[in-house]
Design a protein around this motif. Structure first.
Motif, short mmCIF file in Angstrom:
data_model
loop_
_atom_site.label_atom_id
_atom_site.label_comp_id
_atom_site.label_asym_id
_atom_site.label_seq_id
_atom_site.Cartn_x
_atom_site.Cartn_y
_atom_site.Cartn_z
N HIS A 174 5.25 -3.51 7.50
CA HIS A 174 6.47 -2.76 7.24
C HIS A 174 6.09 -1.34 6.86
CE1 HIS A 174 9.99 -1.77 4.38
NE2 HIS A 174 10.32 -1.45 5.60
N ASP A 175 6.60 -0.36 7.60
CA ASP A 175 6.43 1.05 7.23
C ASP A 175 7.35 1.30 6.04
OD1 ASP A 175 4.71 1.46 9.37
OD2 ASP A 175 6.31 2.13 10.70
N LYS A 176 6.77 1.51 4.86
CA LYS A 176 7.58 1.66 3.65
C LYS A 176 8.61 2.77 3.80
CE LYS A 176 5.67 1.43 -0.35
NZ LYS A 176 4.73 1.67 -1.44
N GLY A 177 9.80 2.51 3.27
CA GLY A 177 10.88 3.49 3.31
C GLY A 177 11.60 3.52 4.65
N SER A 178 11.30 2.58 5.53
CA SER A 178 11.95 2.56 6.84
C SER A 178 12.43 1.14 7.14
CB SER A 178 10.96 3.00 7.93
OG SER A 178 10.06 1.93 8.23
N VAL A 179 13.01 0.97 8.30
CA VAL A 179 13.42 -0.36 8.76
C VAL A 179 12.49 -0.84 9.88
CG1 VAL A 179 15.81 -0.05 8.06
CG2 VAL A 179 15.13 0.57 10.40
N ASN A 180 11.36 -0.15 10.07
CA ASN A 180 10.42 -0.46 11.15
C ASN A 180 9.44 -1.55 10.73
OD1 ASN A 180 11.58 1.66 12.62
ND2 ASN A 180 10.19 3.12 11.66
N PHE A 181 9.40 -2.60 11.54
CA PHE A 181 8.49 -3.72 11.31
C PHE A 181 7.70 -4.00 12.57
CE2 PHE A 181 11.60 -4.26 8.03
CZ PHE A 181 10.92 -4.86 6.98
N ALA A 182 6.50 -4.51 12.39
CA ALA A 182 5.71 -5.05 13.50
C ALA A 182 5.24 -6.42 13.06
CB ALA A 182 4.52 -4.15 13.80
N GLU A 183 5.50 -7.40 13.89
CA GLU A 183 5.05 -8.75 13.60
C GLU A 183 3.96 -9.10 14.60
OE1 GLU A 183 6.79 -13.21 12.86
OE2 GLU A 183 8.14 -11.50 12.91
N CYS A 184 2.82 -9.52 14.07
CA CYS A 184 1.67 -9.84 14.91
C CYS A 184 1.36 -11.33 14.82
CB CYS A 184 0.46 -9.04 14.47
SG CYS A 184 0.71 -7.27 14.62
N VAL A 185 1.06 -11.91 15.98
CA VAL A 185 0.79 -13.34 16.06
C VAL A 185 -0.45 -13.55 16.91
CG1 VAL A 185 1.71 -15.56 16.83
CG2 VAL A 185 3.25 -13.85 15.92
N LEU A 186 -1.33 -14.42 16.44
CA LEU A 186 -2.53 -14.78 17.19
C LEU A 186 -2.26 -16.04 17.98
CD1 LEU A 186 -5.54 -14.07 17.62
CD2 LEU A 186 -6.06 -15.65 15.76
N ILE A 187 -2.41 -15.95 19.31
CA ILE A 187 -2.24 -17.10 20.20
C ILE A 187 -3.49 -17.19 21.06
CG2 ILE A 187 -0.86 -18.17 22.01
CD1 ILE A 187 1.53 -16.51 21.03
N GLU A 188 -4.23 -18.27 20.89
CA GLU A 188 -5.43 -18.51 21.69
C GLU A 188 -6.33 -17.27 21.77
OE1 GLU A 188 -4.31 -20.20 25.42
OE2 GLU A 188 -3.45 -21.97 24.50
N TYR A 189 -6.74 -16.75 20.64
CA TYR A 189 -7.70 -15.65 20.51
C TYR A 189 -7.17 -14.30 20.99
CZ TYR A 189 -10.72 -19.62 19.75
OH TYR A 189 -11.25 -20.78 19.28
N GLN A 190 -5.89 -14.20 21.25
CA GLN A 190 -5.29 -12.91 21.62
C GLN A 190 -4.18 -12.60 20.62
OE1 GLN A 190 -5.94 -10.42 24.11
NE2 GLN A 190 -4.58 -9.47 22.65
N MET A 191 -4.19 -11.36 20.11
CA MET A 191 -3.17 -10.91 19.17
C MET A 191 -2.04 -10.24 19.96
SD MET A 191 -2.32 -10.80 15.94
CE MET A 191 -3.79 -11.02 14.96
N ASN A 242 0.84 -1.19 0.00
CA ASN A 242 0.00 0.00 0.00
C ASN A 242 0.88 1.25 0.00
OD1 ASN A 242 -2.44 -1.54 0.16
ND2 ASN A 242 -2.00 -1.89 2.32
N PRO A 243 0.29 2.42 -0.17
CA PRO A 243 1.13 3.64 -0.23
C PRO A 243 2.02 3.86 0.98
CG PRO A 243 -1.07 4.12 -1.03
CD PRO A 243 -1.12 2.72 -0.47
N LYS A 244 1.56 3.51 2.20
CA LYS A 244 2.35 3.80 3.39
C LYS A 244 2.97 2.57 4.05
CE LYS A 244 -0.25 7.94 4.51
NZ LYS A 244 -1.07 8.64 5.47
N GLU A 245 2.44 1.39 3.75
CA GLU A 245 2.95 0.20 4.41
C GLU A 245 2.74 -1.02 3.51
OE1 GLU A 245 0.67 -0.54 7.96
OE2 GLU A 245 -1.15 -0.89 6.84
N SER A 246 3.48 -2.07 3.86
CA SER A 246 3.23 -3.36 3.22
C SER A 246 2.89 -4.36 4.31
CB SER A 246 4.44 -3.81 2.40
OG SER A 246 5.53 -4.09 3.24
N LEU A 247 2.10 -5.35 3.95
CA LEU A 247 1.69 -6.39 4.87
C LEU A 247 2.04 -7.73 4.25
CD1 LEU A 247 -0.63 -4.03 4.98
CD2 LEU A 247 -1.79 -5.66 6.40
N PHE A 248 2.57 -8.62 5.05
CA PHE A 248 2.86 -9.97 4.59
C PHE A 248 2.16 -10.93 5.53
CE2 PHE A 248 5.41 -13.87 4.62
CZ PHE A 248 5.33 -14.19 3.27
N TYR A 249 1.28 -11.78 4.97
CA TYR A 249 0.50 -12.69 5.80
C TYR A 249 0.17 -13.94 5.02
CZ TYR A 249 -3.19 -10.25 3.21
OH TYR A 249 -3.95 -9.68 2.22
N GLY A 250 -0.18 -14.98 5.76
CA GLY A 250 -0.55 -16.25 5.16
C GLY A 250 -1.94 -16.18 4.53
#
Length: 171
Positions: free
Chosen positions: A42-59, A4-12
């Motif tokens: 990933h915030d495009k143009g940066s090195v900032n990443f956030a990885e989100c994981v769902l474990i037992e109904y909690q992200m 997307n214009p501001k970020e990219s998302l990678f998911y299954g």
């Protein structure tokens, strides 16, 4: 992967399937319940990443700064309509071989790989324990909405350090 214009998302694919199930008001049950992996922002143009994981109904959300130092090689190959160029890096304790195309001017790739002068179309580690390949690329005139179901979970995500996340997974 969504770029997307501001970020990219990678998911299954399961997140995409779940979004379709929810959008069509289909009841979730054991037969159609997806198996979730992580989602990487990933915030495009940066090195900032956030990885989100769902474990037992909690992200849970873990932040990181990830950089690869790429070595561009002269080797090229043609895949479909694109000419791909080879690049290598050592990152995360592995040696990676990537094939990117400058014909698609996004410095993005799967998971946390980024920074090449074009979209990473293929990447694998040298032992081939991990391998990613673009199967289909689609360009939309407008930014598509982020996954609805995931958005609900993401808003309620609990931030953790990587150390606390590892302890949580082990428990």
């Amino acid at each position: 992967m969504d770029i997307n214009p501001k970020e990219s998302l990678f998911y299954g694919r399961d997140y995409y399937v779940l979004d379709s199930i929810v959008n069509n008001n289909i009841e979730l049950n054991s037969e159609n319940a997806p198996s979730f992996t992580s989602i990487t922002f990933h915030d495009k143009g940066s090195v900032n990443f956030a990885e989100c994981v769902l474990i037992e109904y909690q992200m849970y959300k873990m932040s990181s700064n990830d950089v690869q130092t790429w070595k561009l090689l002269d080797e090229k190959k043609k895949v479909g309509q694109y000419t791909l160029q080879k690049a290598t890096t050592t990152w995360g304790g592995r040696k990676w071989i990537a094939w990117f195309t400058p014909e698609i001017p996004f410095q993005e790739g799967p998971y946390k790989f980024h920074g090449l002068p074009g979209l990473i179309m293929e990447i694998s580690d040298d032992k081939e324990n991990y391998s990613f390949k673009v199967i289909k690329s689609q360009n939309f005139e407008e930014t598509q909405p982020t996954l609805k179901y995931f958005g609900i979970l993401y808003e309620k995500a609990i931030s953790l350090s990587w150390e606390k996340y590892i302890k949580l997974r082990l428990s």
